[in-house]
Design an enzyme around this catalytic site. Structure first.
Site, PDB file in Angstrom:
ATOM      1  CG  HIS B 122      -1.961   1.377   1.141  1.00 47.63           C
ATOM      2  ND1 HIS B 122      -1.605   2.464   1.596  1.00 47.63           N
ATOM      3  CD2 HIS B 122      -3.173   0.778   1.216  1.00 47.63           C
ATOM      4  CE1 HIS B 122      -3.012   3.017   1.787  1.00 47.63           C
ATOM      5  NE2 HIS B 122      -3.825   1.756   1.672  1.00 47.63           N
ATOM      6  CG  ASP B 199       0.410  -2.275   6.039  1.00 47.50           C
ATOM      7  OD1 ASP B 199      -0.545  -2.514   7.002  1.00 47.50           O
ATOM      8  OD2 ASP B 199       0.600  -1.925   5.196  1.00 47.50           O
ATOM      9  CD  GLN B 202      -7.513  -3.802   4.111  1.00 43.65           C
ATOM     10  OE1 GLN B 202      -7.867  -4.674   4.779  1.00 43.65           O
ATOM     11  NE2 GLN B 202      -6.783  -3.086   3.899  1.00 43.65           N
ATOM     12  CE  LYS B 225      -7.040  -0.375   6.899  1.00 40.29           C
ATOM     13  NZ  LYS B 225      -8.027   0.417   5.480  1.00 40.29           N
ATOM     14  CB  CYS B 364      -3.765   2.970  -1.424  1.00 44.77           C
ATOM     15  SG  CYS B 364      -4.358   5.105  -1.422  1.00 44.77           S
TER      16      CYS B 364
END
Lengths: 140, 406
Positions: B122, B199, B202, B225, B364
């Site tokens: 991202h 990261d 998600q 999220k 993104c």
């Protein structure tokens, strides 16, 4: 015809449709009537930045009036540019610079105006006004 | 009522219509909806308990501070960190990554060093590293992917050298939903004496994360999220590394003593938490963690896997649909696809009018779009409240769109 008269005419045309699907179908039809940008002008320099779809816009100055042509890889966007061109074509720089575009909201296509998507649409109108300003300065 | 209905009932937004249709929310990778318990917590906290944290000696401030720190403990448990000192509150995954890029690089990155990221990243895990590399005259190296989005470990081994100081890697791709081989790459990083950030934006709401087991040096994610409030992010970092890093932003709370001559900095985690934080959001985050725990990852994973398989089985029946990263079902709650001869913007505009909220565009991840040579895509991303009827309606809507554009 004056800019606002054309806008009113568009609003009238769209008022005939009572559901969004018909409006979108009409936009798809309009996309086919666009004054298409000449192939030689469909270059990166004429791309408008900030749209999800690619939008090309080109302007010419003849007899104190501006003439536009454009294209897009997305059909809905192309229909909208087609409408914008029909409004701004054959208008003077001052009329373009002093114009206010209100038809989009009135015909219920607001979603294309919201910042995240229609950056595109706002950029298109901005670009048209930049052309008008540039030609105006060139004359003076 | 089945379990999916019971869960769905806890989300008030589904009582709403979108463009005269029932709302179908397939934009969960951007942000998830909020259950009643999170919404009520925010409202109740402002109504009955609100005050600033960590400073006042009055009772309200103490209650706030206690609740604030309870969330830190809940986060520590949630990802199995070693200590609450390793849990830093930020405003989101993006800030967590920026914090590490800035404060870690300040101490550990030197001219000629190398940082490795992947093609899947991202923008939030690309741009901060580009900037520090430019500043420190270091080099940014990129792990390639194959057509299905997979990373070949041999490529990673080839990129790692004595100069490698840091690897920053996405856990689950926000575009194609595949999981990267973080366990192996964490080991490779440590073998080369490099440190590694994952990261997890998600991943956290979809699978159990155990940072001790993973042994990563940093892990980042966002509350919004995972059914929690916006404006709250987490940075997990190993204590011994965080202690050596420079402060990020400076001001109140992060100090021990300030004089005009010199300032000494506070202990972890407060060293990285200056200014009044998003107190309400952080306190409400505990509700979303409790919510996820009450459902359990076993059910979450099973349900989301079934949704994904159902969707892919349907999509692969259309010859005019191409799924990014291929038709395999190793995608985690995220599927992106393109329709032949129909622009993603056109498709998204129509789907919106059918009441379906999803994301179109470059998501993104422009370098990944370039890798696949496409300008953008249409992304569906699931959460625990989605169901099969929604997918069925979505498929019918796609058929209508295809017909319209013929």
């Amino acid at each position: 015809m004056k800019i606002n008269n054309i806008q009113d005419e568009i609003i009238n045309d769209f008022s005939l449709f009572d559901n969004w699907m018909d409006k979108y179908n009409y936009l798809i039809e309009l996309s086919k009537d666009i004054i298409l940008i000449p192939k030689s002008k469909k270059i990166d320099e004429n791309l408008i930045k900030g749209c999800q779809s690619k939008v090309w816009l080109f302007a010419e100055y003849k007899n104190n009036k501006l003439y536009f042509s454009g294209d897009s890889d997305a059909i809905i966007t192309k229909g909208i540019i087609s409408l914008l061109i029909s409004i701004f074509n054959n208008q003077s720089c001052d009329d373009i610079l002093n114009s206010e575009i209100y038809f989009i909201k009135k015909i219920g296509l607001n979603e294309h105006l919201s910042m995240n998507r229609s950056n595109g649409l706002i950029s298109m109108i901005k670009q048209i006004k930049i052309y008008a300003l540039a030609f105006k300065n060139r004359i003076q | 009522m089945n379990q999916n209905n019971i869960i769905r009932k806890q989300f008030p937004i589904f009582e709403k219509k979108l463009n005269n249709n029932n709302l179908i929310y397939f934009d969960n990778a951007a942000s998830s909806q909020k259950p009643e318990c999170v919404i009520n917590k925010i409202s109740d906290y402002y109504k009955y308990e609100y005050s600033n944290v960590h400073r006042g000696i009055h009772s309200l401030s103490q209650i706030s501070t206690d609740k604030f720190e309870q969330t830190r403990s809940a986060v520590k448990e949630f990802i199995n960190a070693n200590s609450t000192q390793e849990i830093i509150f930020t405003k989101g995954t993006t800030e967590s990554i920026n914090l590490v890029a800035s404060s870690w690089s300040d101490i550990f990155l030197n001219e000629g060093d190398e940082i490795i990221i992947s093609t899947l990243e991202h923008h939030a895990n690309i741009v901060p590293w580009q900037i520090v590399c430019k500043k420190k005259k270091a080099t940014l190296k990129i792990i390639p992917i194959d057509e299905n989005g997979y990373i070949n470990l041999q490529d990673v081994k080839n990129l790692i050298s004595k100069k490698t100081k840091f690897i920053s890697l996405i856990h689950i791709s926000n575009v194609i939903g595949i999981e990267t081989p973080i366990i192996e790459i964490i080991k490779l990083a440590h073998k080369a004496n490099a440190q590694i950030l994952i990261d997890g934006a998600q991943a956290v709401s979809h699978k159990k994360i155990d940072v001790q087991k993973l042994n990563c040096d940093f892990y980042c994610f966002s509350a919004h999220k995972m059914y929690g409030p916006t404006g709250v992010g987490i940075l997990f970092g190993k204590k011994k590394i965080l202690e050596k890093m420079s402060p990020y932003q400076t001001g109140g709370e992060m100090i021990k003593e300030v004089s005009f001559k010199e300032t000494t900095f506070n202990d972890l985690p407060f060293k990285f938490e200056t200014g009044t934080p998003n107190i309400t959001g952080i306190i409400a985050l505990k509700e979303s963690i409790d919510f996820i725990n009450s459902i359990g990852f076993e059910y979450i994973q099973q349900h989301e896997k079934e949704l994904l398989e159902f969707l892919i089985n349907k999509l692969t029946k259309f010859p005019y649909i191409k799924i990014l990263g291929g038709n395999n079902k190793n995608k985690n709650s995220i599927v992106s696809f393109n329709m032949k001869k129909i622009h993603h913007y056109d498709a998204g505009s129509f789907l919106n009018n059918f009441g379906i909220a999803l994301r179109t565009g470059h998501l993104c991840a422009q370098p990944l779009m370039n890798r696949y040579n496409i300008p953008g895509t249409i992304r569906i991303s699931f959460a625990i409240y989605n169901n099969f009827e929604e997918i069925e309606f979505f498929i019918q809507s796609l058929k209508k769109i295809k017909k319209l554009f013929q």
